[in-house]
Design a protein around this motif. Structure first.
Motif, short mmCIF file in Angstrom:
data_model
loop_
_atom_site.label_atom_id
_atom_site.label_comp_id
_atom_site.label_asym_id
_atom_site.label_seq_id
_atom_site.Cartn_x
_atom_site.Cartn_y
_atom_site.Cartn_z
N ILE A 1 0.72 -1.10 0.13
CA ILE A 1 0.00 -0.12 -0.03
C ILE A 1 0.70 1.32 0.05
CG2 ILE A 1 -1.74 1.23 1.43
CD1 ILE A 1 -2.86 -1.44 2.43
N CYS A 2 1.81 1.27 0.74
CA CYS A 2 2.84 2.53 0.73
C CYS A 2 3.84 2.68 -0.32
CB CYS A 2 3.39 2.59 2.17
SG CYS A 2 2.26 2.61 3.60
N ALA A 3 4.13 1.58 -0.78
CA ALA A 3 5.17 1.50 -1.92
C ALA A 3 4.71 0.56 -2.99
CB ALA A 3 6.64 1.19 -1.41
N PRO A 4 3.85 0.75 -3.49
CA PRO A 4 3.34 -0.32 -4.48
C PRO A 4 4.12 -0.31 -5.89
CG PRO A 4 1.98 1.73 -4.62
CD PRO A 4 2.66 1.77 -3.48
N LEU A 5 4.91 0.84 -6.20
CA LEU A 5 5.64 0.66 -7.47
C LEU A 5 7.06 -0.12 -7.15
CD1 LEU A 5 5.34 4.42 -8.64
CD2 LEU A 5 4.17 2.47 -9.47
N HIS A 6 7.43 -0.35 -5.89
CA HIS A 6 8.52 -1.14 -5.54
C HIS A 6 8.34 -2.30 -4.93
CE1 HIS A 6 10.95 2.51 -6.30
NE2 HIS A 6 9.85 3.20 -5.54
N TYR A 7 6.79 -2.88 -5.16
CA TYR A 7 6.54 -4.01 -4.16
C TYR A 7 7.09 -5.13 -4.72
CZ TYR A 7 3.44 -7.51 -2.30
OH TYR A 7 2.93 -8.80 -1.70
N THR A 8 7.17 -5.57 -6.01
CA THR A 8 7.81 -6.50 -6.49
C THR A 8 9.20 -6.86 -6.58
OG1 THR A 8 8.02 -5.69 -9.00
CG2 THR A 8 5.83 -6.99 -8.33
N MET A 9 10.06 -5.45 -6.34
CA MET A 9 11.50 -5.48 -6.15
C MET A 9 11.50 -5.67 -4.53
SD MET A 9 12.55 -2.40 -8.59
CE MET A 9 11.64 -1.12 -7.89
N ILE A 10 10.93 -5.50 -3.72
CA ILE A 10 11.04 -5.53 -2.21
C ILE A 10 10.69 -6.94 -1.71
CG2 ILE A 10 10.52 -4.65 0.02
CD1 ILE A 10 10.22 -1.94 -1.03
#
Length: 313
Positions: free
Chosen positions: A126-135
């Motif tokens: 929710i807070c970093a959706p654009l980086h979700y798959t990388m994190i």
């Protein structure tokens, strides 16, 4: 008694939830049904997730592990209670009691840390959706679960080993349906200062720290959701967290009430009622909470049932 690590008793007596034969028969059938529901429904959750490729995501990976741990957690105490009701023999050996303490604390600790991992997953989504798959990569998720298991069993081993230094002088009746750490410590006739310190320090790291992590995650989620302009977007974000929050409240509300209240406030009835909630009721309700509120899980379960039906025909 010559050594501080010796005990004058070879077994404990688990008094259970009742000493009335009629009530015991009713409790046996009640808890047998609840236990079977817990095992079968959590297994269905695991099978549904594993057979549906759309659910091979971090959130459902953690849910699979939570379901597995819930089965193990409730199995560490309930089967012994059911066996006692059938046989009429409420005894548990000294070694058996320590073993039960070890597995009960271990699986309870894994439950706690996995819930924190799931909160972190929701925070990133929710807070970093654009980086979700990388994190939240597969390696990161597997590492989080591995850390959960390793730390939880180190924690439980510390408590189990510390119990071996205590002496028990004759009184061996445990007013509970399993060997609960706090009650076993209270029954000792030797100094329990070290054990009490371990409960509030090492136990705090496994119980309270993940809970604090969950609170921080949801504070950040709440702040982020408030910034979403559309009402639909806010509702969708909150819906993804609703099931997890319900499970967290159910689990932590009873655990903290039992293990982190002053000793003077404890009563056998209160502790037993709370223990029933987090050892039997919570693991049974968790799969229902996640499946009934989640359209993806409903679809996966329907596909699983239809596949089994087709195979049977």
């Amino acid at each position: 008694m010559e050594g501080g690590n010796q005990t004058s008793i070879s077994e404990f007596i688990l008094l259970g939830l009742s000493n009335q034969p009629e009530q015991e028969r009713l409790l046996f059938f009640l808890f047998l049904i609840m236990y079977l529901i817990t095992v079968l429904w959590n297994l269905l959750i695991i099978l549904a997730i594993r057979t549906d490729s759309h659910l091979h995501t971090p959130m459902y990976f953690f849910l699979t592990n939570l379901s597995l741990v819930d089965i193990c957690f409730t199995s560490s105490s309930v089967p012994k209670m059911l066996a006692n009701y059938i046989s009429g023999n409420k005894a548990i050996s000294y070694v058996g009691c320590l073993t039960q303490v070890f597995f009960f604390i271990g699986f309870g600790g894994i439950d706690s840390v996995i819930l924190a991992s799931m909160a972190y997953d929701r925070y990133v989504a929710i807070c970093a959706p654009l980086h979700y798959t990388m994190i939240m990569t597969q390696k990161v998720c597997a590492s989080l679960v591995a850390v959960c298991w390793i730390w939880a069993f180190i924690h439980s081993l510390i408590h189990a080993v510390s119990l071996t230094r205590l002496s028990f002088c004759g009184h061996n009746e445990i007013p509970h349906f399993f060997c609960d750490l706090i009650i076993v410590i209270r029954m000792a006739c030797s100094d329990t200062l070290l054990n009490d310190l371990l409960v509030y320090t090492v136990g705090g790291l496994t119980g309270v720290m993940p809970f604090i992590g969950i609170l921080i995650s949801y504070m950040c989620i709440f702040i982020t959701v408030l910034k979403i302009p559309s009402t639909h977007g806010k509702k969708k974000a909150f819906n993804t967290c609703g099931s997890h929050l319900a499970v967290v409240c159910l689990f932590y509300g009873t655990v903290i009430g039992v293990y982190f209240n002053p000793t003077s406030t404890h009563t056998a009835q209160k502790d037993t009622a709370s223990a029933v909630m987090y050892t039997i009721v919570s693991p049974m309700l968790n799969p229902f909470i996640y499946s009934l509120r989640n359209n993806d899980m409903k679809r996966a379960l329907r596909m699983l049932f239809s596949r089994k039906l087709c195979l049977s025909l």
